[in-house]
Design an enzyme around this catalytic site. Structure first.
Site, mmCIF file in Angstrom:
data_model
loop_
_atom_site.group_PDB
_atom_site.id
_atom_site.type_symbol
_atom_site.label_atom_id
_atom_site.label_comp_id
_atom_site.label_asym_id
_atom_site.label_seq_id
_atom_site.Cartn_x
_atom_site.Cartn_y
_atom_site.Cartn_z
ATOM 1 N N HIS A 93 1.262 -1.495 -0.126
ATOM 2 C CA HIS A 93 -0.128 -0.583 -0.020
ATOM 3 C C HIS A 93 1.036 1.412 0.227
ATOM 4 C CE1 HIS A 93 0.259 1.212 4.174
ATOM 5 N NE2 HIS A 93 0.451 -0.099 4.476
ATOM 6 N N ASP A 105 6.523 2.029 6.233
ATOM 7 C CA ASP A 105 4.750 1.331 5.823
ATOM 8 C C ASP A 105 4.080 2.430 5.918
ATOM 9 O OD1 ASP A 105 2.182 -0.035 6.859
ATOM 10 O OD2 ASP A 105 1.839 1.506 8.645
ATOM 11 N N GLU A 139 -5.246 1.449 2.233
ATOM 12 C CA GLU A 139 -4.704 0.336 3.985
ATOM 13 C C GLU A 139 -4.521 0.918 5.456
ATOM 14 O OE1 GLU A 139 -2.584 -2.365 6.783
ATOM 15 O OE2 GLU A 139 -1.767 -0.577 5.867
ATOM 16 N N GLU A 140 -4.207 2.382 6.090
ATOM 17 C CA GLU A 140 -4.314 2.331 6.881
ATOM 18 C C GLU A 140 -5.191 3.244 7.213
ATOM 19 O OE1 GLU A 140 -1.746 2.459 8.408
ATOM 20 O OE2 GLU A 140 -0.462 2.480 7.401
ATOM 21 N N GLU A 166 4.181 -5.836 4.139
ATOM 22 C CA GLU A 166 3.393 -4.988 5.661
ATOM 23 C C GLU A 166 5.013 -4.383 6.057
ATOM 24 O OE1 GLU A 166 1.950 -3.216 7.191
ATOM 25 O OE2 GLU A 166 -0.560 -3.253 5.938
ATOM 26 N N HIS A 242 4.778 4.742 12.938
ATOM 27 C CA HIS A 242 3.611 5.373 11.854
ATOM 28 C C HIS A 242 3.939 7.186 12.308
ATOM 29 C CE1 HIS A 242 0.076 2.210 11.978
ATOM 30 N NE2 HIS A 242 0.842 2.578 10.577
#
Length: 794
Positions: A93, A105, A139-140, A166, A242
């Site tokens: 993603h 990510d 995706e998030e 991922e 993140h």
């Protein structure tokens, strides 16, 4: 590396933003066209831009329903010139969470996929099956884009297996942490093809137990597509996952190369495998798999593992029975002694666990939680030494007062048997539970038993000689080495998670529990040594001294939990939402309103470390739960309220928010479907992210709606949560709810609240929010946005 740098250079790629929907998509298409021009005649490349709209319910985060509109997928199919009936999917993603560059990510995975597409397309050898590369753009937003692809795209029907790429950390090795369901041939494909294997069924069972607050597209392909697959994730350095520190320069070339080598090899293997076309024929049973120090992977069917486990446990029980029956005249006496040692071993573990957890709870109570977050050795010195000292003390006291006149050699032998009995019982129980991780118990039964049988004569004739000790240690080498390797993986994953697990979980208690369990495992076959040595005084004094000194230092606050070190930051996560709230009555009138900056610290420490830097953020501004409103009347972006039940969030008064693109929430119609069923239809238009919260009033019940599969799914606590997100140029969101209502409902039939979240653009940050964010210390990652909240009664 070039692909990765260019994707992250776009900046944060939040769903609905131009960066995600236009710039990132255009960059991917540009690179795909360049790859297509240079591909050989053996392959055909097709490209599709999908913008699906759909809805589904999921039991992740306590359960909620998701609705998406016009989000973006970039789909590429590489196939032989004459086409292919079957395909393998590779998924990444390109979107990121707000305010982060999302290098690990998941931009790096998309970069790897571009390079794999480039490599495969230049090969002169055609593939047997197609390879579909899905660059998914949402995706998030809790797995929306993968759902849109697998349930709506025409190519999805041809997919027989998938690889999902991922991240739960930044760089390092990519761990295979989920496979299947069933389909052991997929694991065998990884075993055969992967050049640098790193896989563990233990990680799979931990992840699927739900103790880690995360999920991946693997779930969507499995549950909605009925497709088996392999889930891989980078797990190193989860401290900056993140956050704004997830930048491309922190991902080493070695990590990218390693991931590329593995994924290219596995994809190529699957795309040339006869089994892919008949994958459903090979769907039988689970598989036990684990890598051996990253050198190779051992994998075998779970049913074979069950047989091995039971045979191993049976041999161990036969050995123990033989020991009890020698001589037969003392069988009852021997059995009592063995059971007493077995009970004492378990009691020692329980006492040690309780004692260390009490210490951890005390450290948390005095406000020194997470002292080890930046300095992991502190947790070992504090809880590891306490665990070891506790175990040694229990058995030293037992030796002195309970076994004071018994032969030391006999005691040593008996406590070895007691430990073997513990592991044998654990092996039988865990195998019966159907857990593949039982193979660990097999290691701890088979190797020590084999070592004991080899050195039995030496020990019975000469006692604990140096030769005995060396052979004993050699026999324990395999289980100890693997356990240390596995422990490193577990701590690598779990320690950073403690910094983002919410205010409900005591991280010190969790980590202390892990350390005690690992200490118990590693010491299980050394308990008997306590009964063989003359004194444990020096060891106890040393361990106790280290524990006491560390505890004093922790209590003094010398170990600050967080770090702003540029090379290795370990920040505290804080989320701030500048919110304006309005509460409406049954007639639509605003009866109360307020504005403030809602603050959440995502770990157990709350804001205690922030108050000295920003004095107005203190305990006096804690926000209370609005009991009459769903989800406490707060604008949760996701239903994570259960992670913050004890009001560990704060509401700092601030001026009202006036978004340039305000949300519009309208009741379109109210229809009586039958005598006691009412349908309410609504329309919502506004920013790209909206949260909807529903609570039927007393006597009413939400019976159906136009979302998901039509069956309303309640979240933890009984309220209903709907997460809405859209891409560009989406039509207004329309939906309906049906309620079973009582005859008298003068107070209304449902409370509905809607929160609009502004994650990008000119409405994202108010001047007051921006000024407050600037004041946060550099050891924090403070992410902020503006939002509005409106509560209605219908």
């Amino acid at each position: 590396r070039g692909y990765l740098d260019n994707i992250t250079a776009i900046g944060p790629r939040t769903v609905g933003s131009p960066e995600n929907e236009v710039l990132a998509v255009n960059y991917l298409l540009e690179q795909i066209r360049l790859i297509e021009r240079e591909s050989t005649d053996a392959h055909k490349i097709s490209v599709d831009i999908q913008r699906p709209t759909g809805s589904f319910s999921i039991d992740f985060l306590g359960g909620f329903t998701s609705y998406y509109a016009n989000i973006t997928n970039v789909v590429v199919k590489l196939e032989p010139r004459n086409g292919a009936e079957h395909a393998v999917l590779s998924n990444c993603h390109f979107d990121s969470v707000p305010n982060t560059p999302g290098a690990s990510d998941d931009a790096v995975s998309c970069a790897v996929m571009l390079e794999i597409l480039n490599t495969l397309s230049k090969s002169s050898e055609p593939l047997q099956h197609a390879v579909i590369f899905l660059f998914n753009g949402a995706e998030e937003n809790i797995l929306q884009a993968s759902h849109g692809f697998i349930t709506q795209h025409e190519w999805a029907k041809s997919i027989r297996a998938f690889i999902n790429l991922e991240a739960a950390g930044v760089g390092g090795k990519e761990l295979v942490f989920q496979t299947g369901p069933e389909n052991p041939w997929l694991v065998q494909a990884y075993v055969v093809a992967a050049k640098h294997p790193f896989a563990s069924v233990v990680a799979q069972e931990i992840f699927q137990s739900g103790v880690i607050p995360a999920d991946t597209d693997f779930r969507i392909y499995r549950d909605f597509g009925n497709v088996p697959g392999i889930d891989l994730a980078f797990i190193e350095n989860g401290y900056i996952y993140h956050t704004k520190y997830d930048t491309s320069d922190r991902i080493l070339i070695d990590s990218i190369q390693r991931a590329g080598d593995n994924i290219l090899a596995v994809l190529k293997y699957l795309a040339t495998s006869d089994k892919l076309a008949k994958s459903f024929e090979y769907r039988h049973g689970n598989v036990v798999f684990f890598d051996v120090l990253g050198l190779f992977v051992l994998a075998y069917p779970a049913r074979v593992g069950t047989i091995i486990n039971y045979i191993t446990a049976t041999i161990a029980f036969l050995y123990l029975s033989k020991k009890v029956l020698q001589p037969k005249t003392r069988a009852v006496h021997n059995l009592k002694k063995l059971l007493a040692a077995f009970g004492l071993t378990l009691a020692g573990w329980v006492c040690t666990l309780v004692t260390v957890l009490v210490v951890a709870a005390f450290v948390s109570a005095i406000g020194r939680s997470l002292s080890w977050y930046t300095h992991f050795y502190v947790s070992v010195f504090l809880y590891g030494t306490a665990a070891a000292a506790g175990l040694i003390l229990v058995h030293t006291l037992a030796k002195k007062f309970f076994y004071m006149n018994m032969n030391e050699q006999y005691l040593g032998d008996m406590f070895f048997d007691a430990s073997l009995m513990v592991w044998s019982v654990a092996l039988a129980v865990i195998t019966q539970m159907g857990l593949c991780s039982a193979f660990i118990c097999t290691l701890w039964v088979a190797f020590p038993l084999l070592a004991k049988l080899m050195i039995h004569r030496e020990f019975s004739q000469k006692g604990a000689t140096m030769k005995f000790v060396m052979m004993y240690m050699l026999g324990m080498f395999v289980p100890y080495l693997y356990m240390m390797y596995l422990s490193w993986t577990v701590f690598e994953m779990f320690t950073p998670i403690m910094g983002r697990s919410g205010s409900e979980i005591l991280p010190d208690v969790v980590l202390a529990g892990f350390i005690v369990v690992i200490t118990m495992i590693l010491s299980s076959y050394f308990i008997n040594i306590i009964y063989l040595v003359k004194s444990t005084k020096a060891t106890l004094i040393t361990l106790t001294t280290v524990f006491v000194v560390t505890l004093i230092l922790v209590c003094s606050g010398i170990f600050f939990p967080y770090s702003s070190d540029a090379a290795n930051p370990k920040p505290k996560r804080v989320f701030l939402q500048h919110t304006s709230r309005r509460f409406h009555d049954l007639d639509g009138n605003v009866v109360r309103s307020d504005s403030g900056i809602w603050i959440n610290g995502f770990d157990y420490n709350g804001i205690s470390h922030i108050t000295p830097h920003i004095p107005e953020i203190n305990e006096s501004i804690r926000t209370a739960c609005e009991e009459q409103a769903p989800f406490c009347g707060l604008p949760w972006i996701l239903p994570v309220h259960f992670m913050f039940r004890w009001v560990k969030n704060w509401y700092l008064p601030a001026p009202e928010v006036f978004p340039r693109s305000p949300i519009l929430f309208k009741l379109l119609s109210k229809e009586l479907m039958s005598r006691n069923i009412v349908r309410l239809s609504f329309e919502v238009s506004g920013p790209s992210h909206v949260s909807l919260y529903a609570r039927p009033r007393e006597g009413s019940a939400l019976s159906s709606w136009s979302l998901g599969d039509g069956v309303p799914v309640a979240s933890v606590g009984g309220d209903y949560f709907v997460f809405y997100a859209r891409g560009l140029r989406a039509a207004p969101w329309r939906f309906w709810l049906e309620l079973a209502i009582p005859e008298k409902h003068s107070d209304g039939i449902i409370s509905l609240a809607v929160a609009a979240h502004y994650f990008f653009g000119e409405d994202q940050k108010s001047p007051q929010l921006y000024a407050l964010l600037e004041r946060f210390p550099n050891w924090t990652f403070s992410s902020g946005w503006c939002c509005t909240y409106d509560l209605f009664v219908f």
